[in-house]
Design a protein around this motif. Sequence first.
Motif, PDB file in Angstrom:
ATOM      1  N   ILE A  97       0.672  -1.112  -0.138  1.00 36.46           N
ATOM      2  CA  ILE A  97       0.154  -0.078  -0.140  1.00 36.46           C
ATOM      3  C   ILE A  97       0.950   1.358  -0.033  1.00 36.46           C
ATOM      4  N   VAL A  98       2.152   1.185   0.668  1.00 39.16           N
ATOM      5  CA  VAL A  98       2.910   2.449   0.831  1.00 39.16           C
ATOM      6  C   VAL A  98       3.506   2.621  -0.621  1.00 39.16           C
ATOM      7  N   SER A  99       3.650   1.445  -1.371  1.00 39.91           N
ATOM      8  CA  SER A  99       4.169   1.906  -2.825  1.00 39.91           C
ATOM      9  C   SER A  99       3.291   2.379  -3.616  1.00 39.91           C
ATOM     10  N   ILE A 100       2.150   1.829  -3.635  1.00 42.21           N
ATOM     11  CA  ILE A 100       0.871   2.421  -4.351  1.00 42.21           C
ATOM     12  C   ILE A 100       0.619   3.955  -4.045  1.00 42.21           C
ATOM     13  N   CYS A 101       0.682   4.235  -2.917  1.00 45.46           N
ATOM     14  CA  CYS A 101       0.473   5.664  -2.275  1.00 45.46           C
ATOM     15  C   CYS A 101       1.460   6.565  -3.151  1.00 45.46           C
ATOM     16  N   PHE A 102       2.832   6.054  -2.973  1.00 48.30           N
ATOM     17  CA  PHE A 102       3.737   6.618  -3.516  1.00 48.30           C
ATOM     18  C   PHE A 102       3.772   6.955  -4.839  1.00 48.30           C
ATOM     19  N   GLU A 103       3.369   5.824  -5.756  1.00 49.68           N
ATOM     20  CA  GLU A 103       3.405   5.886  -7.246  1.00 49.68           C
ATOM     21  C   GLU A 103       2.204   6.647  -7.537  1.00 49.68           C
TER      22      GLU A 103
END
Length: 269
Positions: free
Chosen positions: A232-238
């Motif tokens: 989820i943190v990667s999606i948030c950043f992306e």
Amino acid sequence: MKANGERQTFISLYESKHNEKGMVQSHYHETYQLLYTLEGKGICTLNHQAYSIVQDSFIIIPPLTEHSIAATSKMTVLVLEFETTVLSPDVRIELIPEVFRTARVQKLSAFDSSEIRQLLRKMLYEQSHGDRLWETGLKIYMAELFFTIARSTHESTQTDINTLRVEQLKHYIDTRYFDIKHAEDIADRMGISKRYIQSIFKDYYNSTPMQYLTEVRLGLVKQMLAETDKDIVSICFEVGFESLSTFYRLFKRNVGIPPNMYRLTQRKH
């Protein structure tokens, strides 16, 4: 025509100054050129077809194109001249034929124009002040510049200026959702006030540009939660959220449940 610096390279970025009623006689060369009008106005003739040029005009000149410039006021033009041998194979094969498919005065959106101006500034800096990697920097910025031109949406047939601005803004948000921080960023790129942008966008789409940006981002988040195993943190950043807590709050407020629960519900279907 005055060149800045004496470094010898197949890439050259320099300014060309013209007095009022000044004339560059018709000629051609074997290099590629992209011209950007910093100030002034005049007439550019490309293969015997005349085009009006004003401040912020972009002129695309493929090799062996007969061209001339007649200044109708004091005019300064920034010239990018190069040979494709200095570029990477993918840029030569994919971007150069697209960008230099024909000689023309290129019409670009306010967002694309702003992007290209920034890239040209970076190139000027590298050429004047760069370290031993300055030529590599020029090539990287050139690739970005050609990519921006190739992707530009100058084919729009809208005649109403507000409709055109709104469509350009929507397209910018759709494609650069990860790169927008504040409404002021958008206003600065368009060169008009934030209040005016919000007003005309809301008239067309019943939401502000930043509300639409959140919709775009959350739509992509839901798709990635359902279709990928990304953290989820990667999606948030992306998708461009700067704060994980802000992301969680917006997601729950708009979707009704937290993102991890949304993922679980989608996986059960």
